[in-house]
Write a protein that holds these residues in place. Structure first.
Motif, PDB file in Angstrom:
ATOM      1  N   ALA A   1       0.961  -1.165   0.027  1.00  0.00           N
ATOM      2  CA  ALA A   1       0.042   0.033  -0.059  1.00  0.00           C
ATOM      3  C   ALA A   1       0.756   1.123  -0.212  1.00  0.00           C
ATOM      4  CB  ALA A   1      -1.060  -0.013   1.158  1.00  0.00           C
ATOM      5  N   LEU A   2       1.962   1.272   0.772  1.00  0.00           N
ATOM      6  CA  LEU A   2       2.910   2.140   1.011  1.00  0.00           C
ATOM      7  C   LEU A   2       3.455   2.551  -0.464  1.00  0.00           C
ATOM      8  CD1 LEU A   2       3.987   2.037   4.588  1.00  0.00           C
ATOM      9  CD2 LEU A   2       2.423   3.417   3.700  1.00  0.00           C
ATOM     10  N   ALA A   3       3.850   1.544  -1.108  1.00  0.00           N
ATOM     11  CA  ALA A   3       4.504   1.623  -2.577  1.00  0.00           C
ATOM     12  C   ALA A   3       3.527   2.316  -3.401  1.00  0.00           C
ATOM     13  CB  ALA A   3       4.894   0.257  -2.735  1.00  0.00           C
ATOM     14  N   GLU A   4       2.499   1.958  -3.410  1.00  0.00           N
ATOM     15  CA  GLU A   4       1.259   2.554  -4.286  1.00  0.00           C
ATOM     16  C   GLU A   4       1.314   3.999  -3.896  1.00  0.00           C
ATOM     17  OE1 GLU A   4      -0.154   1.374  -6.722  1.00  0.00           O
ATOM     18  OE2 GLU A   4       0.238  -0.708  -6.629  1.00  0.00           O
ATOM     19  N   VAL A   5       1.263   4.286  -2.752  1.00  0.00           N
ATOM     20  CA  VAL A   5       0.897   5.637  -2.277  1.00  0.00           C
ATOM     21  C   VAL A   5       2.277   6.538  -2.759  1.00  0.00           C
ATOM     22  CG1 VAL A   5       0.860   7.111  -0.480  1.00  0.00           C
ATOM     23  CG2 VAL A   5      -0.263   5.344  -0.340  1.00  0.00           C
ATOM     24  N   ASP A   6       3.498   5.961  -2.707  1.00  0.00           N
ATOM     25  CA  ASP A   6       4.719   6.832  -3.230  1.00  0.00           C
ATOM     26  C   ASP A   6       4.455   6.931  -4.727  1.00  0.00           C
ATOM     27  OD1 ASP A   6       5.792   6.736  -0.872  1.00  0.00           O
ATOM     28  OD2 ASP A   6       6.943   5.061  -1.100  1.00  0.00           O
ATOM     29  N   SER A   7       3.978   5.906  -5.340  1.00  0.00           N
ATOM     30  CA  SER A   7       3.818   6.105  -7.087  1.00  0.00           C
ATOM     31  C   SER A   7       2.918   7.224  -7.168  1.00  0.00           C
ATOM     32  CB  SER A   7       3.268   4.712  -7.421  1.00  0.00           C
ATOM     33  OG  SER A   7       3.375   4.951  -8.763  1.00  0.00           O
ATOM     34  N   VAL A   8       1.651   7.039  -6.622  1.00  0.00           N
ATOM     35  CA  VAL A   8       0.744   8.055  -7.015  1.00  0.00           C
ATOM     36  C   VAL A   8       1.081   9.637  -6.607  1.00  0.00           C
ATOM     37  CG1 VAL A   8      -0.828   8.124  -4.913  1.00  0.00           C
ATOM     38  CG2 VAL A   8      -1.700   8.638  -7.233  1.00  0.00           C
TER      39      VAL A   8
ATOM     40  N   ASN B   1       0.860   8.388   8.529  1.00  0.00           N
ATOM     41  CA  ASN B   1       2.207   8.690   8.967  1.00  0.00           C
ATOM     42  C   ASN B   1       3.123   8.702   8.019  1.00  0.00           C
ATOM     43  OD1 ASN B   1       1.318   8.461  11.718  1.00  0.00           O
ATOM     44  ND2 ASN B   1       1.644   6.273  12.062  1.00  0.00           N
ATOM     45  N   HIS B   2       2.962   7.999   7.008  1.00  0.00           N
ATOM     46  CA  HIS B   2       3.781   7.944   5.762  1.00  0.00           C
ATOM     47  C   HIS B   2       3.722   9.128   5.267  1.00  0.00           C
ATOM     48  CE1 HIS B   2       6.326   6.122   2.731  1.00  0.00           C
ATOM     49  NE2 HIS B   2       5.657   6.356   1.740  1.00  0.00           N
ATOM     50  N   LEU B   3       2.392   9.751   5.101  1.00  0.00           N
ATOM     51  CA  LEU B   3       2.315  11.154   4.241  1.00  0.00           C
ATOM     52  C   LEU B   3       3.143  12.274   5.027  1.00  0.00           C
ATOM     53  CD1 LEU B   3      -1.520  10.825   3.475  1.00  0.00           C
ATOM     54  CD2 LEU B   3       0.264  10.826   2.019  1.00  0.00           C
ATOM     55  N   LYS B   4       2.987  12.222   6.365  1.00  0.00           N
ATOM     56  CA  LYS B   4       3.880  13.220   7.311  1.00  0.00           C
ATOM     57  C   LYS B   4       5.004  13.479   6.552  1.00  0.00           C
ATOM     58  CE  LYS B   4       0.862  12.649  11.193  1.00  0.00           C
ATOM     59  NZ  LYS B   4       0.867  12.113  12.767  1.00  0.00           N
ATOM     60  N   GLY B   5       5.889  12.332   5.931  1.00  0.00           N
ATOM     61  CA  GLY B   5       7.212  12.442   5.587  1.00  0.00           C
ATOM     62  C   GLY B   5       7.502  13.217   4.443  1.00  0.00           C
ATOM     63  N   TYR B   6       6.338  13.757   3.559  1.00  0.00           N
ATOM     64  CA  TYR B   6       6.354  14.589   2.227  1.00  0.00           C
ATOM     65  C   TYR B   6       6.169  16.053   2.833  1.00  0.00           C
ATOM     66  CZ  TYR B   6       6.186  10.395  -0.629  1.00  0.00           C
ATOM     67  OH  TYR B   6       6.490   9.045  -1.120  1.00  0.00           O
ATOM     68  N   SER B   7       7.011  16.542   2.092  1.00  0.00           N
ATOM     69  CA  SER B   7       7.231  18.064   2.462  1.00  0.00           C
ATOM     70  C   SER B   7       6.062  18.803   1.801  1.00  0.00           C
ATOM     71  CB  SER B   7       8.718  18.689   2.176  1.00  0.00           C
ATOM     72  OG  SER B   7       8.790  18.557   0.708  1.00  0.00           O
ATOM     73  N   PHE B   8       5.649  18.415   0.568  1.00  0.00           N
ATOM     74  CA  PHE B   8       4.499  18.949  -0.409  1.00  0.00           C
ATOM     75  C   PHE B   8       3.088  18.556   0.010  1.00  0.00           C
ATOM     76  CE2 PHE B   8       3.872  15.421  -3.039  1.00  0.00           C
ATOM     77  CZ  PHE B   8       5.012  14.584  -3.104  1.00  0.00           C
ATOM     78  N   VAL B   9       3.221  17.560   0.832  1.00  0.00           N
ATOM     79  CA  VAL B   9       1.765  17.359   1.432  1.00  0.00           C
ATOM     80  C   VAL B   9       1.388  18.475   2.609  1.00  0.00           C
ATOM     81  CG1 VAL B   9       0.259  15.775   2.582  1.00  0.00           C
ATOM     82  CG2 VAL B   9       2.002  14.668   0.782  1.00  0.00           C
ATOM     83  N   THR B  10       0.447  19.382   2.107  1.00  0.00           N
ATOM     84  CA  THR B  10      -0.023  20.288   2.999  1.00  0.00           C
ATOM     85  C   THR B  10      -0.587  19.814   4.359  1.00  0.00           C
ATOM     86  OG1 THR B  10      -1.836  20.882   1.820  1.00  0.00           O
ATOM     87  CG2 THR B  10       0.182  21.844   1.279  1.00  0.00           C
ATOM     88  N   HIS B  11      -1.751  18.974   3.949  1.00  0.00           N
ATOM     89  CA  HIS B  11      -2.563  18.420   5.159  1.00  0.00           C
ATOM     90  C   HIS B  11      -3.421  17.202   4.434  1.00  0.00           C
ATOM     91  CE1 HIS B  11      -5.441  21.208   3.549  1.00  0.00           C
ATOM     92  NE2 HIS B  11      -6.493  20.499   4.054  1.00  0.00           N
ATOM     93  N   PHE B  12      -4.080  16.528   5.524  1.00  0.00           N
ATOM     94  CA  PHE B  12      -4.873  15.689   5.010  1.00  0.00           C
ATOM     95  C   PHE B  12      -6.035  15.351   5.864  1.00  0.00           C
ATOM     96  CE2 PHE B  12      -3.142  12.724   8.029  1.00  0.00           C
ATOM     97  CZ  PHE B  12      -1.667  13.023   7.744  1.00  0.00           C
ATOM     98  N   GLU B  13      -7.399  14.756   5.412  1.00  0.00           N
ATOM     99  CA  GLU B  13      -8.505  14.634   6.292  1.00  0.00           C
ATOM    100  C   GLU B  13      -9.379  13.600   5.791  1.00  0.00           C
ATOM    101  OE1 GLU B  13     -10.131  18.570   6.041  1.00  0.00           O
ATOM    102  OE2 GLU B  13     -11.143  17.856   3.898  1.00  0.00           O
ATOM    103  N   ASP B  14     -10.461  13.186   6.647  1.00  0.00           N
ATOM    104  CA  ASP B  14     -11.483  12.099   6.310  1.00  0.00           C
ATOM    105  C   ASP B  14     -12.263  12.605   5.126  1.00  0.00           C
ATOM    106  OD1 ASP B  14     -12.115  10.816   9.604  1.00  0.00           O
ATOM    107  OD2 ASP B  14     -10.446  10.625   8.119  1.00  0.00           O
ATOM    108  N   GLU B  15     -12.482  11.756   4.188  1.00  0.00           N
ATOM    109  CA  GLU B  15     -13.746  12.135   3.245  1.00  0.00           C
ATOM    110  C   GLU B  15     -15.047  12.279   3.861  1.00  0.00           C
ATOM    111  OE1 GLU B  15     -14.136  12.226  -1.121  1.00  0.00           O
ATOM    112  OE2 GLU B  15     -14.884  13.284   0.517  1.00  0.00           O
TER     113      GLU B  15
END
Length: 799
Positions: free
Chosen positions: A734-741, A770-784
């Motif tokens: 799953a994390l590999a797929e997240v990295d790719s996208v 937790n993985h998304l927090k390591g990306y500097s260009f990810v501003t924030h995330f939330e529930d749909e």
């Protein structure tokens, strides 16, 4: 008000009644079918239609609703209310089955009040004492016969009866075997019963060989049925016991009937409930047969129908695997009267009867076959003039019967009347007939009525064209094949296509030319114009259908391409995952060997030969894994990184994406936004995401696999989707797929992603976040949003 009296037969509603009766389970429902009446009471109509709509939902949902033993029991109730009367076993059994069905229906609606409010309301006033059914079931078995233990006395009698019958049978069997052995009776003879008594059959010539009484003889007189003296007393006992059994059965039935008598009033209500349920069920079944809907009814006169079909025509055509051309028609306050013209046998009368029958069905509380979105209204009066009403008794011609109907129409039509007139004004001299028809039409329009009129008269078509509230309609005709299309086209008049049909039939040309001359230039030109208009419309529709076909093919091709792209994308991701796993294993093995070698070198400091050997092995490993000497010495394998140059980034510089590793050339800089070119792809990224590299390093990086890099960019742009579904994958997958996208999103400047991970126990969701927090260009995330997945979907917002 309805006109004429036989309106139902003329529009075909009598056949609808028969179809309803066929769907009823008993005479209870058919009695209600006979009571169906036309109504303009909107409150009553909404109630009737609501009940039917709810039952259609029951049928569509596949819920098991009671569908057996809808048995009438009014006669049983009439009998039970009389003092001293009693119900027979079969009557009591029928009443029991009906009560079981009623209670099953009531149980079905219990707890479903919100889902089926109208149907639930039917049973609100129904209450049956459950002890009543228990009292009946206590004395009757499943076959409707009185149980042996219905009373202690009956049980005793039946045991004695069985005992005596068994004794009589044993005695007679013995006598019959002896008679057969002695030759007095024929081989294969068996015991039988005559006059309620057990007997043996004997040839007439041997009847005095056995002492007893002759109870009967065969039709030929050759066989007598003898009751031996030995069983006379036993048979008398049996007879007495049978009479005692009958008296006890009567006593029990009188007792049970007495318990029913106080509940006769409640049972009559329950009978009405069962009848109503049967009737509503029949309406729902008919609705499903006709693929009908229950539309929302407007209180005012209105016809705004889409794809209406004649119910009887629909059923007959479906049986032959044929389709029916639907009718789309509109009557409203601005367009109250429709004048339909067109060729004979072109569908004008069918359109008229479809309108009349469906409106009548609707106002009888039945679903009608229309398309969803159609609007229907109510009419207080329904008048029709369809068919030939010649009468020898009243000396009426066809035209006279039409005028008689028109006289009634002119007297009774008002603003809530729907009138339907077929072949308006025919049956007399055309010019005068047309004039009279036009005068009648003007008066009907003045009185505010709504209607549809079929005609061939040109003056009526012209009147519709110039008069507010009247509109022309044409039954379409295929002028190439010279065949009717049975389609109603509102807004223009239709031609009778008389000359075209005559030419197809084969009338001589000189006759046709003479007919044109006699008809006059104006009429011929008008028909010619209508024919030309029909041809153009047909050609336009043919092109439209061809275009729709091509669009369908294109959609199918796009679908196939999308599926293939997804397949290839999945395969590519699978290969990438496998390659990363293999590389990780290789690196782990290399690190282990490096550490072991270094440890061995340190342990053998003084032994030069051992140290030299270990260094040679380390060099071989470096060449195999393409690692640097520094990496080998340090024991750590690092990812290769391009050298970064100092200084500001300007257009034309070679740059590298810090978080992705992709390289490109700067095209333009607008504030903090930088437009960069990466192969065939141009993208805009933030300045703080870039670092300057040397031109030499850029060329080396882009020359490694230029074709592959260009293809990769094109694929990413064409195949990118902002929705990622990782449900069912392991965490590392799953994390590999997240990295790719995220890589693709960053390159393409996508502002938002949706990662679908499901809810489950929340572990996968937390790992991804937790993985998304390591990306500097990810501003924030939330529930749909909760309606689109809630906590099972993470919305990711990018710079």
């Amino acid at each position: 008000m309805l006109y004429p009296e036989n309106l139902e037969q003329k529009i075909g509603f009598d056949h609808i009644r028969q179809l309803l009766k066929q769907n009823c389970l008993s005479s209870l429902g058919t009695a209600y079918v006979d009571k169906v009446r036309f109504t303009d009471d909107i409150t009553l109509l909404q109630k009737l239609l609501g009940q039917t709509s709810e039952f259609i939902k029951i049928l569509a949902g596949g819920e098991e609703f009671p569908s057996s033993n809808y048995l009438p029991f009014d006669k049983q109730l009439d009998k039970a209310r009389l003092e001293g009367a009693y119900l027979l076993e079969e009557e009591l059994h029928g009443l029991r089955l009906s009560l079981q069905t009623i209670m099953a229906c009531l149980r079905f609606f219990k707890g479903r009040e919100e889902q089926y409010p109208q149907l639930t309301e039917l049973g609100v006033a129904i209450w049956l004492d459950p002890r009543l059914l228990l009292d009946i079931e206590k004395v009757l078995d499943d076959n409707g016969r009185l149980r042996d233990n219905a009373s202690p006395e009956l049980q005793k009698i039946r045991r004695s009866l069985i005992s005596e019958q068994s004794r009589a049978r044993r005695t007679l069997d013995s006598i019959l075997r002896s008679a057969i052995s002695a030759g007095y009776a024929e081989e294969g003879s068996t015991l039988t019963i005559r006059n309620g008594r057990l007997v043996i059959p004997l040839p007439a010539e041997h009847k005095r060989r056995v002492k007893g009484f002759v109870q009967d003889e065969s039709a030929t007189g050759q066989t007598v049925f003898l009751e031996p003296a030995e069983v006379l007393e036993i048979n008398n006992n049996i007879r007495e016991l049978e009479l005692e059994e009958k008296r006890e059965i009567m006593r029990i039935l009188i007792q049970v009937t007495s318990t029913i008598r106080p509940h006769v009033g409640a049972l009559r209500k329950a009978s009405g409930f069962l009848a109503m349920v049967d009737f509503i069920r029949a309406k729902a079944l008919l609705g499903r047969q006709l693929e009908a809907i229950v539309p929302e009814v407007q209180p005012q006169p209105l016809v705004d129908w889409r794809n209406a079909v004649h119910p009887l025509l629909f059923l007959s055509h479906r049986a032959m695997n044929k389709s029916v051309e639907p009718l789309t028609i509109s009557l409203n306050s601005e367009q109250r009267i429709l004048i339909i013209s067109g060729p004979n046998a072109g569908g004008k009368s069918v359109a008229l009867k479809t309108l009349g029958l469906l409106q009548y069905m609707l106002q009888c509380g039945l679903p009608i076959p229309l398309a969803e979105g159609s609007r229907v209204g109510l009419f207080r009066n329904l008048f029709i003039d369809i068919g030939d009403e010649q009468s020898l008794e009243n000396d009426l011609s066809t035209y006279s019967s039409h005028l008689t109907n028109m006289r009634f129409f002119l007297r009774a039509v008002d603003k809530k009347t729907l009138f339907l007139i077929d072949e308006f004004g025919t049956g007399t001299e055309p010019k005068l007939g047309g004039a009279i028809a036009e005068a009648i039409l003007e008066d009907l329009l003045r009185q505010g009525g709504y209607g549809v009129i079929n005609t061939h008269y040109g003056n009526l078509k012209q009147m519709a064209d110039r008069t507010t509230g009247v509109v022309n309609g044409a039954m379409r005709f295929d002028v190439r094949q010279l065949e009717p299309m049975y389609q109603l086209d509102i807004g223009r008049p239709g031609s009778s296509f008389a000359l075209e049909i005559a030419r197809k039939i084969g009338l001589p040309n000189n006759v046709l030319e003479k007919a044109k001359e006699l008809a006059g230039t104006e009429q011929v030109e008008l028909d010619k114009l209508l024919v030309q208009l029909e041809e153009e419309k047909k050609a336009f529709q043919d092109k439209t259908r061809a275009l729709e076909k091509k669009e369908k093919q294109l959609r199918e091709s796009v679908q196939e391409y999308t599926e293939l792209r997804e397949f290839l994308d999945n395969k590519r991701n699978q290969y990438i995952r496998e390659a990363k796993l293999e590389a990780r294993q290789l690196l782990d093995e290399a690190n282990k060997r490096i550490e072991a070698t270094i440890r061995d070198i340190r342990e053998h400091k003084a032994e030069k030969e051992a140290t030299k050997k270990n260094r040679q092995e380390l060099e071989v490993l470096r060449k195999e894994t393409k690692l640097t000497s520094a990496e080998l010495e340090s024991g750590v394998v690092k990812q290769e990184r391009l050298p970064v140059e100092k200084g500001p980034i300007t257009p034309g510089d070679a740059v590298r994406l810090k978080d992705q590793g992709a390289v490109g050339e700067v095209v333009a800089i607008r504030g903090n936004d930088v437009q960069i070119s990466m192969g065939a792809l141009t993208s805009t990224v933030k300045l703080n995401r870039l670092e300057k590299i040397s031109r030499k390093a850029f060329k080396k990086e882009t020359q490694v696999a230029p074709a592959m890099q260009g293809i990769d960019m094109n694929e990413r742009m064409a195949n990118f989707s902002s929705n990622l579904d990782v449900r069912g994958l392991r965490t590392d997958e799953a994390l590999a797929e997240v990295d790719s996208v995220l890589d693709s999103a960053a390159m393409l400047g996508t502002p938002e992603l949706r990662i679908i991970h499901g809810k489950g126990d929340g572990i996968l969701r937390q790992m991804i976040r937790n993985h998304l927090k390591g990306y500097s260009f990810v501003t924030h995330f939330e529930d749909e949003h909760v309606e689109r997945g809630g906590a099972g979907v993470t919305l990711v917002y990018l710079q």
